[in-house]
Design an enzyme around this catalytic site. Structure first.
Site, PDB file in Angstrom:
ATOM      1  N   HIS A  75       0.864  -1.192   0.000  1.00 34.24           N
ATOM      2  CA  HIS A  75       0.000   0.000   0.000  1.00 34.24           C
ATOM      3  C   HIS A  75       0.894   1.233   0.000  1.00 34.24           C
ATOM      4  O   HIS A  75       1.535   1.540   0.989  1.00 34.24           O
ATOM      5  CB  HIS A  75      -0.921  -0.008   1.226  1.00 34.24           C
ATOM      6  CG  HIS A  75      -1.764   1.227   1.306  1.00 34.24           C
ATOM      7  ND1 HIS A  75      -2.726   1.525   0.379  1.00 34.24           N
ATOM      8  CD2 HIS A  75      -1.761   2.273   2.174  1.00 34.24           C
ATOM      9  CE1 HIS A  75      -3.295   2.678   0.676  1.00 34.24           C
ATOM     10  NE2 HIS A  75      -2.726   3.163   1.756  1.00 34.24           N
ATOM     11  N   ASP A  77       1.150   5.042  -0.273  1.00 33.01           N
ATOM     12  CA  ASP A  77       0.450   6.326  -0.220  1.00 33.01           C
ATOM     13  C   ASP A  77       1.118   7.349  -1.136  1.00 33.01           C
ATOM     14  O   ASP A  77       2.335   7.547  -1.073  1.00 33.01           O
ATOM     15  CB  ASP A  77       0.461   6.871   1.215  1.00 33.01           C
ATOM     16  CG  ASP A  77      -0.467   6.085   2.112  1.00 33.01           C
ATOM     17  OD1 ASP A  77      -1.643   5.950   1.748  1.00 33.01           O
ATOM     18  OD2 ASP A  77      -0.012   5.607   3.181  1.00 33.01           O
ATOM     19  N   ASP A 199      -7.635   1.592   2.114  1.00 42.81           N
ATOM     20  CA  ASP A 199      -7.304   2.477   3.234  1.00 42.81           C
ATOM     21  C   ASP A 199      -8.240   3.663   3.473  1.00 42.81           C
ATOM     22  O   ASP A 199      -8.311   4.143   4.596  1.00 42.81           O
ATOM     23  CB  ASP A 199      -5.853   2.973   3.083  1.00 42.81           C
ATOM     24  CG  ASP A 199      -5.291   3.572   4.362  1.00 42.81           C
ATOM     25  OD1 ASP A 199      -5.783   3.206   5.455  1.00 42.81           O
ATOM     26  OD2 ASP A 199      -4.372   4.404   4.296  1.00 42.81           O
ATOM     27  N   HIS A 449      -5.915   9.827  -0.585  1.00 39.22           N
ATOM     28  CA  HIS A 449      -6.644   9.827   0.681  1.00 39.22           C
ATOM     29  C   HIS A 449      -5.868  10.409   1.855  1.00 39.22           C
ATOM     30  O   HIS A 449      -6.396  10.426   2.979  1.00 39.22           O
ATOM     31  CB  HIS A 449      -7.184   8.417   1.009  1.00 39.22           C
ATOM     32  CG  HIS A 449      -6.130   7.350   1.064  1.00 39.22           C
ATOM     33  ND1 HIS A 449      -5.748   6.627  -0.035  1.00 39.22           N
ATOM     34  CD2 HIS A 449      -5.377   6.881   2.072  1.00 39.22           C
ATOM     35  CE1 HIS A 449      -4.812   5.759   0.293  1.00 39.22           C
ATOM     36  NE2 HIS A 449      -4.559   5.896   1.580  1.00 39.22           N
TER      37      HIS A 449
HETATM   38 ZN   LIG Z   1      -3.100   4.997   2.712  1.00 41.16          ZN
END
Ligand SMILES: [Zn+2]
Ligand SMILES: *[C@@H]1O[C@H](CO)[C@@H](O)[C@H](O)[C@H]1NC(C)=O
Ligand SMILES: *[C@@H]1O[C@H](CO)[C@@H](O)[C@H](O)[C@H]1NC(C)=O
Ligand SMILES: *[C@@H]1O[C@H](CO)[C@@H](O)[C@H](O)[C@H]1NC(C)=O
Ligand SMILES: *[C@@H]1O[C@H](CO)[C@@H](O)[C@H](O)[C@H]1NC(C)=O
Length: 955
Positions: A75, A77, A199, A449
């Site tokens: 994951h 970001d 997420d 996000h």
């Molecule tokens: Zn995230």
């Protein structure tokens, strides 16, 4: 590539018309345009040798057994504790150890070692950066992995967008950009089948609707309310069919949706990343600490437990987490062994089968199970991970960034339109090289996000803003080039970016570009020193700059007055106003103000909640960037009395209220306006009492709202909210304020039989209706503690200009109408705020459209696709039965749409423009009947008898 329109080519001119029905779906077209270049007959590409990607590449499963799908993933970001570029390179590992370039290097290397291995990749913003740096050899190797389904893209947008604070137009743009790169690079094997939002902190129905219309077969996420999850586990309802629109005919907006078992982390004890401490599989019996039996036993135990809360004999395990797989060998070496040793037990009678898999392979098995699934009609807001831990603060966190993101979206649409209208000269003209690409990328990154959501560290927020500013600069060159080409003049352009605080270079001509497909009228306020001006085609009035505005400018402008006038601008076009000084001297004293409209008079308050500092008997949770937790349910009123100044002239009436040195408000009514404007200015929020504060604006009315209010979902459809209630489970409410907050992206309202009070916002904010007749919206937050969800900083914003604490200004537009016609006002109003005119100077009036589009139709996208083609999105903007007048079918003539472009051909695509519409097929899913409790009134129930429109109706 226009492969589908050859047969229409023989017509020199023909009429293409399209009917948009109040099913409320956007139609997406590629228009083939006649511009300067000669257009050759397009050649259909012959498909490459047929690769075995997608569903065909899945490993076989064992029908009689419990099949465990291991999904290796990372994951990544697109900015959070570090900037997106720092994450890519692995810079600043002192903040967080994370380097995406190494992850992709390492994973590719490990995938090549064993053809059984699988990996999914999600964030195209990172993948694109990596891809550009690879050799041809490496690119070919990766293409082969993709063609064989060993490396699979899921989601595939530029980022994994936030769902609470994003606007649908910006989400569609960022998905389009990522998915286009994947299709251009990998062809159909690059097209993700599954949407993957593991997420984001709550899930919007409009996102599900968009994913369905983008052609995804299914959707997986990790976070939902803990009570909702518990109930769904017991009822085995963690997988469902989300009916994501009340206007679209099923299955158009139906999306199969699954909740992942452990957020997006591996099961406990099975994390084999370099960042984890779980024991590796020690499988040499001659060495110490042989642990294969123990690992297998623990794994079987977890698998059997998980199978109890899902419906089929397939379960999924997410083997990875944040920025994992930087040294992928650790993961894969242990996963290879896990699969081998667990499956070996089958010869001893074990009925568990483990395999490398992907979300789409898992989804395929769920589909094959041929079950009926529970139906979901509302959304997944608000998200609480525990009784006092509601993630409703980020709906408002970083209000200045949220506004900058929204206005940047508006400017990007203007920029893309002018790129189309200006043609090639827009990108290379008298003002140099301009482009829309830079702002497109900056906006795409800003949808992440932890970006527009406000949950990033301060230095990362600064980086998002800097990227946007850089994008604006590139667009400004493009816009100047187009203007000079359309006008034949190359006079330098002046841009007013700080008009909201009355800072702008003085110009003699004032120009307004309107990105909407209908004419708009828009109030403009120019900072001036004179007391009387004449304006071509408009009446202007001079008013003194308010005390609050003078304070907010902080030395960035000194004009003493503002010149107000109303401008009119044509669809997709400009109008020009020349301003000349008539008189200098003191302004004539303002005349006293008549009363503000009855319904809101004296009923708008600015209040604050003190933020919980964790010193509380029920829970130590503090308010922070993510979480809203007031320490009492009764907000404090800033001041019951305000210092008041009123003024009135033929353009505007204003009541200027000065509540305190850090809160002021202007109640403003422009002549002929449909809405009352509340301009709030908040900050620096005082923290001298060592308490964080969450500042709200509250409207109290006599409307009998019976515990119900309404909020938009990503700026599009509207959902009903009911106090202390959730449509799909029996809520135990534990936070009377924070647990009743919802995201408001562009509007919210309360209503009864007679009246509807609608508030249109200029950015995303959080809000609720705590008392009947009352609507509160959070404006600004300043907090002194971190809320322990990872960001590691208190949300305590300052800037160079505001070292004492950020000052934020914004507007709410209020309209009061009978409920039956309210949408006729608030839809166009919200749209004018989202796609607002930008002022710049230009010498004549110009419209890019030959005719105004019907009021029900919104021109969502006009964007250059490649040399001869333009991407066009049209949508019917009214929900079914929302408006008597506008929730009706309408017809648009594309052939006669543009004034400067000839349309030669049209091809229809899916919403994200990565698939031709006639090639779009999705898995079909069966819903259980009678499980659809949305708790809505009849008025909001089912819709349109009309079926789906056929593609291209040629007349
Ligand atoms: Zn995230
Ligand atoms: C799926 O289930 C239905 C009954 O609900 C049955 O009629 C149909 O044959 C099944 N399809 C397959 C492919 O098994
Ligand atoms: C207005 O006058 C002030 C001084 O009072 C000056 O600093 C400012 O530049 C002037 N602004 C404009 C727009 O003329
Ligand atoms: C908040 O910001 C102010 C101004 O920079 C600073 O003085 C104060 O120490 C900060 N407080 C916290 C808790 O970060
Ligand atoms: C996707 O890429 C393929 C291969 O390059 C191309 O033929 C196809 O037209 C593209 N699809 C879309 C919708 O652009």
């Amino acid at each position: 590539m226009i492969g589908k329109i050859h047969k229409q080519m023989s017509h020199d001119s023909w009429l293409f018309s399209k009917m948009a029905t109040p099913e409320y779906t956007p139609f997406v077209f590629l228009l083939l345009l006649f511009q300067s270049s000669v257009w050759g007959v397009p050649v259909c590409q012959t498909p490459q040798e047929s690769p075995t990607c997608g569903y065909k590449s899945c490993h076989a499963t064992k029908p009689g057994m419990l099949n465990v799908h291991l999904v290796p993933h990372t994951h990544d970001d697109v900015g959070w504790l570090k900037t997106v570029d720092q994450y890519f390179y692995g810079d600043r590992n002192d903040i967080q150890h994370a380097g995406v370039q190494y992850i992709l290097d390492s994973v590719v290397d490990q995938l090549l070692k064993n053809p059984d291995r699988r990996f999914i990749y999600v964030e195209t913003a990172f993948f694109y950066r990596w891809w550009k740096q690879q050799t041809d050899d490496m690119q070919n190797t990766v293409k082969q992995l993709v063609n064989e389904g060993r490396l699979e893209f899921v989601n595939g947008g530029w980022c994994m967008s936030d769902e609470a604070t994003t606007h649908y137009s910006a989400v569609i743009d960022q998905m389009t950009m990522g998915l286009r790169f994947l299709n251009d690079t990998f062809g159909h094997c690059g097209r993700p089948r599954v949407a993957w939002h593991i997420d984001p902190f709550g899930h919007a129905r409009e996102h599900a609707s968009m994913f369905a219309q983008m052609g995804y077969d299914g959707f997986f996420f990790g976070r939902l309310d803990y009570q909702d999850r518990n109930r769904r586990m017991v009822a085995r309802e963690q997988e469902m069919l989300w009916r994501a629109s009340e206007s679209l005919t099923p299955p158009m907006a139906d999306l199969f949706t699954g909740i992942l078992p452990n957020g997006y982390n591996p099961p406990e004890g099975f994390c084999w990343d370099q960042s984890c401490d779980d024991p590796p599989i020690r499988d040499d019996p001659d060495l110490e600490d042989y642990n294969v039996d123990d690992v297998v036993t623990r794994f079987l135990h977890i698998a059997h437990g998980q199978a109890l809360v899902y419906k089929t004999n397939h379960i999924i395990m997410t083997m990875g987490s944040d920025f994992q797989y930087e040294n992928a060998n650790l993961w894969y070496k242990n996963l290879d062994k896990l699969i081998r040793y667990v499956n070996q037990m089958q010869s001893n009678g074990s009925e568990v089968n483990v395999l490398y898999s992907t979300p789409s392979c898992y989804l395929q098995e769920l589909h094959r199970a041929n079950l009926t699934w529970p139906l979901k009609g509302d959304d997944f807001f608000p998200y609480a991970d525990s009784a006092h831990d509601f993630w409703t603060g980020y709906f408002t966190s970083r209000p200045a960034l949220k506004r900058y993101e929204r206005i940047s979206n508006s400017y990007l649409q203007t920029c893309k339109q002018l790129e189309v209208l200006g043609g090639p000269i827009s990108r290379k003209g008298p003002f140099g090289a301009g482009d829309s690409e830079t702002l497109k990328k900056a906006m795409a990154v800003a949808q992440h996000h932890d970006a527009v959501s406000g949950t990033e560290k301060q230095h990362v927020a600064n980086d998002y803003a800097r990227k946007l500013a850089n994008g604006w600069a590139h667009c400004q060159v493009l816009v100047s080039n187009t203007l000079s080409s359309l006008s034949g003049s190359s006079a330098p352009r002046v841009y007013c970016e700080h008009l909201n605080i009355s800072v702008c270079p003085l110009t003699e001509t004032m120009n307004v570009y309107n990105p909407l497909a209908r004419p708009v009228s828009w109030p403009v306020r120019l900072p001036v020193n004179g007391t009387a001006y004449s304006i071509s085609d408009a009446k202007g009035k001079v008013v003194p700059v308010s005390q609050a505005t003078a304070a907010v400018r902080q030395g960035r402008g000194y004009a003493v007055n503002e010149l107000l006038f109303q401008v009119q601008a044509p669809p997709l076009g400009y109008s020009t106003y020349s301003v000349s000084l008539l008189q200098n001297g003191p302004p004539s004293p303002p005349s006293p103000l008549p009363r503000a409209p009855k319904a809101v008079q004296n009923k708008v308050w600015v209040l604050w909640y003190n933020a919980s500092d964790g010193n509380n008997s029920e829970s130590i949770q503090m308010s922070g960037a993510y979480i809203f937790r007031p320490n009492t349910s009764t907000p404090f009123i800033i001041s019951k009395t305000a210092k008041i100044e009123t003024l009135q002239n033929s353009v505007v009436q204003e009541v200027r209220q000065w509540f305190s040195p850090w809160v002021s408000q202007v109640v403003r009514l422009y002549t002929d306006s449909r809405a009352l404007e509340l301009e709030w200015t908040v900050g620096p929020v005082p923290i001298g009492d060592d308490l964080g504060k969450e500042v709200i604006s509250r409207l109290d009315s006599s409307i009998n709202s019976s515990g119900v209010f309404y909020t938009d979902s990503n700026g599009r459809e509207v959902l009903q909210r009911r106090k202390d209630y959730r449509p799909t489970w029996n809520l135990r409410q534990s936070e009377p304020i924070a647990g009743n907050y919802y995201p408001i992206n562009s509007r919210a309202y309360i209503k009864d039989d007679k009246d509807q009070l609608t508030v249109v916002t200029d950015r995303s904010q959080g809000g609720g209706s705590i008392q009947d007749g009352s609507l509160e919206i959070m404006l600004h937050r300043r907090l002194l503690y971190d809320d322990v969800r990872g960001v590691g900083e208190p949300l305590n914003e300052t800037s160079d200009i505001y070292p004492e604490g950020l000052v934020v200004r914004g507007r709410h537009l209020l309209s009061l109408s009978p409920p039956a016609t309210a949408a006729d006002t608030h839809r166009p109003l919200a749209q004018e705020v989202v796609l607002q005119p930008s002022s710049m100077d230009f010498e004549k009036e110009f419209s890019g459209l030959q005719a105004v589009l019907p009021p029900a139709v919104h021109l969502l996208t006009v964007s250059q696709w490649d040399q001869d083609t333009v991407l066009l999105r049209l949508e019917h903007q009214y929900q079914a039965s929302e408006s008597k007048e506008h929730s009706q079918p309408v017809t648009v003539n594309l052939q006669k749409l543009f004034s400067t472009l000839d349309v030669l051909g049209v091809s229809e695509m899916n919403l994200s423009a990565n698939q031709w519409k006639d090639e779009m097929t999705r898995l079909d899913w069966k819903a259980e009947s009678g499980t659809h409790h949305t708790g809505v009134t009849n008025q909001l129930c089912l819709l349109s008898p009309l079926g789906r429109m056929k593609t291209a109706d040629l007349l």
